[in-house]
Design a protein around this motif. Structure first.
Motif, PDB file in Angstrom:
ATOM      1  N   SER A  16       0.828  -1.212   0.000  1.00 26.84           N
ATOM      2  CA  SER A  16       0.000   0.000   0.000  1.00 26.84           C
ATOM      3  C   SER A  16       0.860   1.260   0.000  1.00 26.84           C
ATOM      4  CB  SER A  16      -0.923   0.015   1.220  1.00 26.84           C
ATOM      5  OG  SER A  16      -1.831  -1.055   1.149  1.00 26.84           O
ATOM      6  N   HIS A  20       0.341   3.463  -3.209  1.00 25.32           N
ATOM      7  CA  HIS A  20      -0.424   4.678  -2.922  1.00 25.32           C
ATOM      8  C   HIS A  20       0.440   5.828  -2.405  1.00 25.32           C
ATOM      9  CE1 HIS A  20      -4.063   2.437  -3.607  1.00 25.32           C
ATOM     10  NE2 HIS A  20      -3.667   1.512  -2.743  1.00 25.32           N
ATOM     11  N   ASP A  25      -0.646   6.152  -6.818  1.00 29.21           N
ATOM     12  CA  ASP A  25      -1.807   5.625  -7.524  1.00 29.21           C
ATOM     13  C   ASP A  25      -3.022   5.763  -6.596  1.00 29.21           C
ATOM     14  OD1 ASP A  25      -3.391   4.412  -9.437  1.00 29.21           O
ATOM     15  OD2 ASP A  25      -2.944   2.390  -8.721  1.00 29.21           O
ATOM     16  N   GLY A  26      -3.673   6.887  -6.635  1.00 30.35           N
ATOM     17  CA  GLY A  26      -4.872   7.141  -5.836  1.00 30.35           C
ATOM     18  C   GLY A  26      -4.618   7.285  -4.354  1.00 30.35           C
ATOM     19  N   PRO A  27      -3.728   8.201  -3.951  1.00 30.57           N
ATOM     20  CA  PRO A  27      -3.486   8.352  -2.520  1.00 30.57           C
ATOM     21  C   PRO A  27      -4.649   9.010  -1.784  1.00 30.57           C
ATOM     22  CG  PRO A  27      -2.261  10.011  -3.717  1.00 30.57           C
ATOM     23  CD  PRO A  27      -2.883   9.090  -4.736  1.00 30.57           C
ATOM     24  N   VAL A  30      -6.802   6.580   0.230  1.00 30.32           N
ATOM     25  CA  VAL A  30      -6.084   6.090   1.417  1.00 30.32           C
ATOM     26  C   VAL A  30      -6.065   7.168   2.491  1.00 30.32           C
ATOM     27  CG1 VAL A  30      -3.859   5.263   2.271  1.00 30.32           C
ATOM     28  CG2 VAL A  30      -4.672   4.517   0.041  1.00 30.32           C
TER      29      VAL A  30
END
Length: 149
Positions: A16, A20, A25-27, A30
């Motif tokens: 992760s 992330h 990639d799409g933090p 999270v």
């Protein structure tokens, strides 16, 4: 439960953080999940993102500096070789008695006696004294006038 999917064990947490936090990639998703659980965790995730970004940036700057210094060294070497070639050609034109464009043993000795030529050779790391010591070996098979035997 979403935090358990992201950070439930060490391999998941590493994965992760890599996906992330480093590759980004799409933090956002999270950060939202971490913020819902604890603002401190979200803050530490932001710190991790900043540190990862600066680390990658510094690595890229290091690679770029290495490439630039390598190219500069090659260009400096080309300029030095061109300068030495120009100086030696100028000296050869002055000392070439026969006019054939080839160097006899006598002409070579005269070139090595020329201060401009020896300085140019020393600038590129040629051992002029070694050349003088080995002149008989270099012109082995030629007589003193440069004629082949």
């Amino acid at each position: 439960e979403p935090l358990n999917l992201l950070f439930g064990n060490v391999p998941r947490a590493m994965h992760s953080l890599l996906i992330h936090g480093t590759i980004l990639d799409g933090p956002g998703a999270v950060v939202v999940e971490l913020g819902n659980n604890s603002y401190v965790l979200a803050f530490f995730f932001y710190i991790f993102i900043l540190l990862a970004a600066f680390t990658i940036l510094n690595m890229l700057i290091g690679v770029l500096c290495e490439v630039v210094s390598g190219v500069a060294a090659v260009e400096r070497e080309k300029l030095t070789v061109a300068f030495v070639k120009f100086q030696l050609e100028k000296v050869m034109q002055q000392l070439d008695k026969s006019g054939d464009g080839e160097i006899s043993k006598v002409e070579f000795s005269q070139i090595l006696d020329n201060a401009t030529a020896t300085k140019a050779l020393e600038e590129v790391g040629v051992d002029v004294v070694g050349l003088i010591d080995n002149i008989d070996f270099i012109f082995q098979g030629d007589d003193d006038e440069g004629e082949k035997n």
